[in-house]
Structure formats: C-alpha cells, structure tokens
Design a protein around this motif. Structure first.
Motif, short mmCIF file in Angstrom:
data_model
loop_
_atom_site.label_atom_id
_atom_site.label_comp_id
_atom_site.label_asym_id
_atom_site.label_seq_id
_atom_site.Cartn_x
_atom_site.Cartn_y
_atom_site.Cartn_z
N TRP A 118 0.70 -1.26 0.03
CA TRP A 118 -0.08 -0.06 0.44
C TRP A 118 0.72 1.10 0.23
N THR A 119 1.28 2.12 -1.64
CA THR A 119 1.23 3.73 -0.83
C THR A 119 0.84 4.44 -1.58
N LEU A 120 1.41 5.50 -1.36
CA LEU A 120 -0.14 7.24 -0.52
C LEU A 120 -1.18 6.51 -2.00
N GLN A 121 -0.69 6.50 -3.65
CA GLN A 121 -1.23 6.77 -4.83
C GLN A 121 -2.07 5.61 -4.81
N LYS A 122 -1.79 4.33 -4.50
CA LYS A 122 -3.15 2.75 -4.59
C LYS A 122 -3.95 3.41 -3.65
N ILE A 124 -5.54 6.27 -1.65
CA ILE A 124 -6.03 6.98 -2.55
C ILE A 124 -6.65 6.93 -3.86
N SER A 125 -6.50 6.09 -4.83
CA SER A 125 -7.36 5.31 -5.87
C SER A 125 -8.22 4.58 -5.23
N LEU A 126 -7.78 3.34 -4.69
CA LEU A 126 -8.89 2.88 -3.90
C LEU A 126 -10.03 3.42 -2.99
N LEU A 127 -9.91 4.69 -2.53
CA LEU A 127 -11.15 5.43 -1.57
C LEU A 127 -11.48 6.08 -2.69
N HIS A 128 -11.01 6.68 -3.00
CA HIS A 128 -11.50 7.84 -4.22
C HIS A 128 -11.34 9.17 -3.34
N LEU A 129 -10.11 9.20 -2.96
CA LEU A 129 -9.39 10.60 -2.44
C LEU A 129 -9.12 11.28 -3.16
N ASN A 130 -9.40 11.91 -4.04
CA ASN A 130 -7.98 12.33 -5.08
C ASN A 130 -8.70 13.39 -5.19
N GLN A 131 -10.17 13.62 -5.16
CA GLN A 131 -10.74 15.09 -5.62
C GLN A 131 -11.09 15.24 -3.53
N LEU A 132 -10.46 14.84 -2.84
CA LEU A 132 -10.72 15.22 -1.09
C LEU A 132 -9.20 15.75 -0.72
N LYS A 133 -8.16 15.37 -1.86
CA LYS A 133 -6.76 16.43 -1.48
C LYS A 133 -6.46 17.05 -0.77
#
Length: 472
Positions: A118-122, A124-133
């Motif tokens: 588990w990396t930061l990018q994985k 963020i992608s798994l939990l749909h956090l990109n729009q919340l960054k």
C-alpha cells in the motif's frame, strides 16, 4: 467485560464479529490489540514473532502493535500546531479552517514503520480520495472521514486490520462498494477482523464469531451467515410517563415557516457545494434529508444551524426571519436542538455528562455558568430517562460512543426546541440501541409539535413519523 474468552485466528481467515452490544465489539478489538487488562489467561500473537526477532536483533524498539492497524469510530482532529483546540463553527470559517491540514498533508505526514503493497497513490485511488486531497480535515463529511481513516490504516501496511463498525456513516453506494475495497485489502495479504452487524458482512469474510455472555458464544462459517441469530433481548427503552413529564406542556412554535431556502448557492474556491437549492419546511413537519457522502448535507445543515457565514450571501429564512436582518447566532440556536456524532469531539475535556446535558439550556459547547437546582434536576431526569444516571459525574469522553448519542439527545431536548435536527444521530449504536433511539424520537414527535429534520443513510433508522423527503 469477558470471562473464559477463547478465540483462535488462523492464517487465511477473515472474521466478522457480531454482538448485541457495540461496547462489547470495541472491547473485543481492544483485547486483540493489547489495550485491555487481562487478569487471567494467555494471549499469544505468533504473527509478530519473526518481525520482533529481526527488530530486536537489530537493536530497534518494537512491538506486535507495529503490525496492527485499527479503524476506530473515534476521530480527533488537530491543527498544524498539533493542538486540538477547534470549535464547532470553525469548520465553516474558510480562514480559520486553514489551520487544519488538508487530506493530502495529513496522509503525507503519517509515520510509516512498514513498507509494502500500500502506497499513497494506491490508497488514494482505492478510496476515491483524489478529489478530497486539497480539502481541510475539519471540513470532511462523516463518510469522507471514515474513508480517510481506512486510508490511514492501510498506509501502515498492516498484517492485521481491525475495524470497529467500518460501514457506519457511509452512504448506500459506498457501502455497496465496500466489499470490493476489502477484497483488495485481503488480496494484498492483510488479515481482517471487523465488528459489524449481521446485515453488513462482506463476501471476503470467511468466519463469524458471535459474542455473548462475556465470551465467544458461537463460531460460524461465513457460508452460514443466514443462520446468525443474535437472539435479541427485549429492548429496555424509556419510561413513557417520565418522557411525558419532561416534555409536557410543550410550547407551540411562533413561526409558520421554520426554514425557507431560495436559490441557495455555496461555493468554496472552485468547488460548488450547493447549487440553486430551494426548500421550505413548515412548523410541525417531519423531514428526511438524503444525499450521498459529500453531497453537501453537512453544509446545508450548517446554514440551517446558523453556523455558516455564507448564509448572509443567500436568501435564507429561519423562523420567518431572513438571515442577516439583525438576529444573532444565539437567537437561532435557542430554537434548535441538534445531535451529530462529531459533536461530542468539540466539548472541553473537563465536561461531565451532566454538564453536557445542562449546556443545552445555554447552547454552548460545555457548561460555563451556574445553574439552579430545578435545572439540575431536569438534566438528571433526562439522564434517568435513558438509564444513564450513573454517568452524571463521568467525563463525556469516558462514556461509550452509543451512550454519548443519548446524552446529546437529552442535551438537544432539554430546552424544548422548535426544530430538532438529527444528523446520523444513532451512528455507532448497536442494533438494540438504534431501535430504542428510533422509538424515542417517534414518541417525542407524537407528544409534541417539534419540527424534525432527520439525516441517515440507513432507511431502517428513520422514524415512522417522517413523512417528507428532501434529496441532494
């Protein structure tokens, strides 16, 4: 909490733990992670043996806890100075909320002891956090906060992931997708134990443990989940005569319209939160407010509660009076009772449960003035209604999450408000307590003319008195 508790967790097993009591589920998970006092018996944790040998040989401080991540129901936010000194309305003040880290800053600041899949990018992608960054932590909705907590846990690359009712606060779609999220976690090599309800057992779960009578009462295969029967005791609810005595007589609202929103818009920077919202709530109506996580429900409620300064830029009427025509936030708050899970986080640490209930008379986050004997008796009777007299001298933070919800309901109702707003108010309760909470709200509405706005992602939690719905 437990007596003669036996439990064995083998490699390849993923467990759902069920119980009448949410407190029992939390205590069970705390025992696995070494946070309860074991007075008799033995706990062995062979999953950590190799790790601890390597670390010890290298002269590094270590613990089996390094390999465990936890998704709790408790969240605490701290500002960039590492101080938890927020006040509730600060979430909606754009300047002051900047004192809080963004989601991305928070994730980047997590200390990582174990590297792995588990990396930061994985995450963020798994939990749909990109729009919340870029969103401030203090502005996250309940469901968004839960997703962030899971992300924080996965970044630890744990061998064991313990989750305390992880679906709480998530909307229907996110709950449906949660099984896929957990399957990816399992595929990464992490083992899962989750406290949950019989209706919310994901497909990746292999085994079920049922708690009862201070031990693991029953072990089932996940294939047998349809046979789970928690054999509920009859819910010990409220005393109807005492509730009547606390509520009656109940004053009639002097306004015809409780709430009127006309083409309301709320924007933070480039992000449009609410767009052209129109809604009218008349005195005595009972509404359900619905919407997915992040749809803007918290923002809409902040306008109703008088806490969001963007109210002044919109055409909003509360209790037949337009916002910005000379009324104070206290004029609004004295007419509204409000319950939400996150509310308990904002009370000062020295506040007892009795003081929390009494603070409802003054609309403050804690009691900061002297009360008279009649007011104190009134607050004690509200605690008695829910069987919580013994919590009067306990600090709010020392009381279980489910009992905090009843204490907040008592705080909301002690002043006999014109409007009662319940935002995921029974979140974190076990099934029996959710039933009692729902029956209590139903009875309050049957006995009084109070107007109700009820927010819940669980249809079964919405009281039968609710006969209107507004969706975002």
């Amino acid at each position: 909490m437990f007596q003669n508790l036996d439990f064995e967790w083998e490699k390849g097993e993923h467990w759902a733990v069920l119980s009448h009591s949410g407190a029992d589920l939390t205590a069970f998970l705390d025992t696995l992670r070494g946070r309860t006092m074991v007075t008799e018996g033995v706990i062995e944790r062979p999953f950590a043996n190799d790790y601890q040998k390597i670390k010890t040989a290298a002269g590094e401080v270590n613990s089996f806890r390094d390999l465990i991540a936890v998704v709790s129901q408790k969240y605490t936010f701290r500002n960039k100075s590492n101080l938890q000194n927020f006040y509730y309305q600060q979430r909606f003040n754009s300047m002051e909320s900047e004192e809080t880290a963004t989601v991305e800053e928070f994730l980047l600041d997590i200390p990582i002891k174990n590297t792995g899949y588990w990396t930061l990018q994985k995450v963020i992608s798994l939990l749909h956090l990109n729009q919340l960054k870029d969103k401030s932590l203090i502005k996250l909705s309940n469901g968004e906060t839960r997703r962030l907590a899971i992300a924080q846990a996965l970044l630890q690359n744990p061998k064991l992931l313990l989750m305390d009712q992880p679906l709480t606060g998530l909307d229907v779609q996110t709950r449906a997708e949660f099984g896929d999220v957990l399957q990816q976690v399992v595929n990464s090599g992490t083992h899962i134990v989750m406290g949950t309800n019989p209706e919310e057992i994901p497909d990746c779960i292999t085994d079920i443990a049922v708690l009862g009578k201070k031990k693991v009462l029953k072990i089932l295969s996940a294939k047998e989940k349809d046979q789970v029967n928690l054999d509920f005791e009859e819910a010990k609810g409220f005393e109807d005569d005492l509730l009547k005595g606390l509520l009656l007589p109940y004053p009639l609202c002097g306004a015809d319209s409780i709430l009127r929103l006309e083409n309301v818009n709320v924007r933070y920077g480039e992000k449009q939160i609410l767009h052209e919202i129109n809604w009218k709530v008349k005195a005595g109506e009972r509404w359900s407010l619905k919407g997915s996580n992040g749809a803007g429900k918290s923002t809409l409620l902040s306008l109703i509660l008088g806490e969001n300064p963007q109210a002044y830029a919109n055409e909003i009427y509360l209790f037949d009076r337009r916002r910005g025509t000379g009324e104070s936030i206290w004029d609004i708050k004295k007419k509204i009772g409000f319950v939400a899970p996150e509310l308990s986080r904002f009370f000062p640490g020295n506040q007892t449960c009795l003081k929390v209930v009494l603070s409802g008379l003054f609309d403050t986050m804690g009691l900061f003035r002297k009360v008279n004997p009649d007011q104190e008796r009134l607050a004690l009777d509200w605690l008695k209604l829910f069987g919580l007299e013994d919590t009067k001298s306990k600090l709010m933070k020392q009381v279980s999450l489910e009992n905090q919800r009843f204490i907040l309901l008592a705080r909301a109702m002690i002043k006999k408000p014109d409007l009662l707003v319940l935002d995921e108010a029974s979140q974190g309760m076990d099934m029996r307590q959710r039933r009692i909470f729902k029956e209590t709200v139903n009875r309050i509405c049957e006995l009084t003319p109070v107007t109700l706005i009820y927010v819940s992602h669980y249809v079964e939690d919405i009281p039968e008195v609710v006969d209107r719905e507004f969706g975002l």
